[in-house]
Design a protein around this motif. Structure first.
Motif, PDB file in Angstrom:
ATOM      1  N   GLU A 407       0.902  -1.255   0.087  1.00  0.00           N
ATOM      2  CA  GLU A 407       0.060  -0.099  -0.151  1.00  0.00           C
ATOM      3  C   GLU A 407       0.963   1.245  -0.029  1.00  0.00           C
ATOM      4  O   GLU A 407       0.578   2.402  -0.819  1.00  0.00           O
ATOM      5  N   ASN A 427      -0.249 -10.254  -3.355  1.00  0.00           N
ATOM      6  CA  ASN A 427      -0.688  -9.025  -2.542  1.00  0.00           C
ATOM      7  C   ASN A 427      -2.028  -8.392  -2.852  1.00  0.00           C
ATOM      8  O   ASN A 427      -2.587  -7.782  -2.457  1.00  0.00           O
ATOM      9  N   GLN A 428      -2.238  -8.687  -4.194  1.00  0.00           N
ATOM     10  CA  GLN A 428      -3.646  -8.031  -5.094  1.00  0.00           C
ATOM     11  C   GLN A 428      -4.802  -8.584  -3.906  1.00  0.00           C
ATOM     12  O   GLN A 428      -5.540  -7.908  -3.546  1.00  0.00           O
ATOM     13  N   LYS A 430      -5.229  -9.417  -0.830  1.00  0.00           N
ATOM     14  CA  LYS A 430      -5.377  -8.782   0.324  1.00  0.00           C
ATOM     15  C   LYS A 430      -5.211  -7.271   0.322  1.00  0.00           C
ATOM     16  O   LYS A 430      -5.040  -6.674   1.433  1.00  0.00           O
ATOM     17  N   LEU A 431      -5.275  -6.600  -0.731  1.00  0.00           N
ATOM     18  CA  LEU A 431      -4.852  -5.192  -0.860  1.00  0.00           C
ATOM     19  C   LEU A 431      -5.741  -4.366  -0.125  1.00  0.00           C
ATOM     20  O   LEU A 431      -7.093  -4.463  -0.344  1.00  0.00           O
ATOM     21  N   GLU A 432      -5.428  -3.408   0.593  1.00  0.00           N
ATOM     22  CA  GLU A 432      -5.945  -2.543   1.500  1.00  0.00           C
ATOM     23  C   GLU A 432      -5.691  -1.171   0.685  1.00  0.00           C
ATOM     24  O   GLU A 432      -5.139  -0.197   1.354  1.00  0.00           O
ATOM     25  N   TYR A 433      -6.270  -0.903  -0.619  1.00  0.00           N
ATOM     26  CA  TYR A 433      -5.698   0.399  -1.361  1.00  0.00           C
ATOM     27  C   TYR A 433      -6.852   0.638  -2.063  1.00  0.00           C
ATOM     28  O   TYR A 433      -7.494  -0.203  -2.885  1.00  0.00           O
ATOM     29  N   SER A 434      -7.437   1.971  -2.139  1.00  0.00           N
ATOM     30  CA  SER A 434      -8.394   2.288  -2.937  1.00  0.00           C
ATOM     31  C   SER A 434      -8.329   3.542  -3.475  1.00  0.00           C
ATOM     32  O   SER A 434      -9.175   4.468  -3.717  1.00  0.00           O
TER      33      SER A 434
END
Ligand code: TYD
Ligand code: MG
Length: 453
Positions: A407, A427-428, A430-434
């Motif tokens: 992130e 990674n994708q 569990k990604l916490e990115y918006s």
């Protein structure tokens, strides 16, 4: 008391001492590192000052007090130091000759003199006039900056008693001479003895100490490795002489995290902090060029966007060349082998040159995917969209492995205007990115190869 002259041999690599010379150091196994040293046989006795008796305490009963840090006033350097300096702490700044060590520490000395009290700058390499000229060039005017051109420890000690500074700079430890040691300055014994004297003084008086140390051609600190063990913090000052940016990297820090880096630019008026290093390293990127891919390396806690370049050309001589600059050579060889095996690239008949643009060096595994993408792009003559970043570690089976802090990396890329990112599938998921970046998960090198055909 009669003083006997003692001759012995000290290893320039590990600092161990022996009565007899041998080709290989019995302690660390290095060859040709034993150097003749001479000292007075009684010299060492005075070294261990009696320490006040200290009583053991229960851990639970010790009050938790965070070590108070004193900022240098130079943000990038404080970042590397984990907040700032610690009273009584000794920092070793090592780097190639001419890289800017004296410049940086004179600037630091000036800032400290303005805020924490007197600072003694001891130059063993330059005359007072030369130091003055540099200070004028840097426009340093702190009243509390005291300068001494001296190499002999007793004279330096005398000046310390007279000035009683809050901080001390020794430029450099290789030119400092301790009279108990008869070998010339720069030899193992001299370096160790002088450094110990400085460290003892700093610990006793709470003075902040800086030692400047030169490094040898192969990048080690000239003198024993023990110097690194003796001090609290070891900083390396890196950079190419023909480039203007410089990097300070912490490799040891008793008071903070290690592997932090700070970026500076050498200008007419000294070293200036670079607040946006990624922007600097990407500033000269060619548009739509084949073999150029941006990756992201975490150096300490900070993300750095770097341009990885690969040039792939037909090999005209026997074995093909693999040349790396900034990228670890063995890592490059390994990635080339993985690309041959998993993507069927005929790299055995090609020379491969890989580099990190701007003279940056990094061995972060997360750069693997960018290196591979650059090689595929160079090999196939297909450019990668300039607004796409590649992040991921490559395994021996050609799998793309997850990397930490994805992130943070994506946010840095977004800040610099990137629109797309290739990241490990692991990674994708569990990604916490918006944010704005369109993220594509990649699980194997072969998948990347297909995307690029
Ligand atoms: P210096 O600090 O003397 O290096 P070191 O102590 O590591 O040997 O810096 C040397 C180089 O820096 C020298 O080539 C001149 C350059 N320089 C600048 O470009 N701008 C400046 O303001 C100063 C003082 C030096
Ligand atoms: Mg210097």
């Amino acid at each position: 008391m009669a003083r006997n002259l003692k001759t012995f041999y000290a290893c320039t690599s590990c600092g161990a001492t022996f009565a007899k010379w041998s080709g290989q150091c019995p302690e660390c196994g290095q060859w040709n590192t034993l150097q003749e040293e001479r000292a007075w046989a009684t010299a060492r006795k005075s070294r261990d000052a009696p320490t006040p008796a200290s009583a053991p305490s229960r851990l639970a009963e010790i009050p938790s007090a965070a070590e108070a840090t004193i900022p240098t006033g130079i943000g990038e350097l404080d970042e590397v130091l984990g907040g700032g300096l610690v009273s009584g702490g000794v920092v070793l700044l090592a780097g190639d000759p001419g890289i800017g060590k004296s410049t940086l520490l004179l600037q630091v000395a000036d800032r400290l003199a303005e805020r924490i009290g007197l600072v003694l700058y001891v130059s063993g390499e330059e005359s007072l006039a030369q130091v003055k000229r540099r200070a004028e060039r840097l426009e340093l005017h702190a009243q509390g900056l005291v300068v001494l051109a001296e190499t002999e420890w007793p004279a330096i000690e005398g000046a310390l008693r007279q000035v009683n500074p809050a901080a001390l700079v020794i430029d450099s430890i290789q030119t400092t001479r301790h009279p108990e040691w008869l070998s010339p300055p720069g030899t193992v014994g001299q370096i160790r003895e002088s450094a110990q004297a400085v460290i003892d003084h700093c610990k006793r008086s709470g003075t902040i100490g800086f030692l400047i140390g030169h490094v040898t051609k192969d990048g080690a600190i000239a003198g024993p490795k023990v110097l690194e063990h003796m001090v609290d913090t070891v900083l390396y000052f890196e950079g190419e002489r023909h480039q203007t940016h410089r990097i300070v990297r912490s490799v040891k820090n008793r008071f903070g995290p290690t592997n932090e880096i700070g970026v500076f630019q050498m200008t007419e008026a000294g070293l200036q902090e670079v607040k946006d290093p990624s922007g600097l390293f990407l500033s000269e990127r060619p548009e739509q060029a084949c073999g150029s891919v941006v990756g992201c390396a975490m150096e300490g806690r900070r993300p750095f966007l770097l341009e990885v370049q690969a040039l792939v050309t037909p090999a005209h001589y026997g074995s093909p060349q693999r040349v790396s600059t900034g990228v670890d050579q063995r890592r490059l060889n390994l990635l080339i082998a993985v690309l041959e095996k998993n993507c069927g690239l005929a790299l055995g008949a090609r020379d491969v040159f890989a580099s990190i643009a701007g003279g940056f060096r990094s061995s972060e595994p997360a750069l693997d995917l960018a290196i591979c993408a650059a090689i595929i792009s160079g090999y196939k003559d297909i450019p990668i969209p300039a607004d796409t970043i590649a992040i991921g570690e490559v395994g021996l089976a050609g799998e793309i492995r997850a990397v930490p802090q994805i992130e943070t990396r994506l946010k840095e890329a977004e800040k610099l205007g990137f629109a797309g990112a290739m990241v490990p599938s692991g990674n994708q998921k569990k990604l916490e990115y918006s944010g704005r970046i369109r993220v594509v998960g990649i699980s194997a090198l072969s998948q990347l190869d297909k995307l690029m055909s």
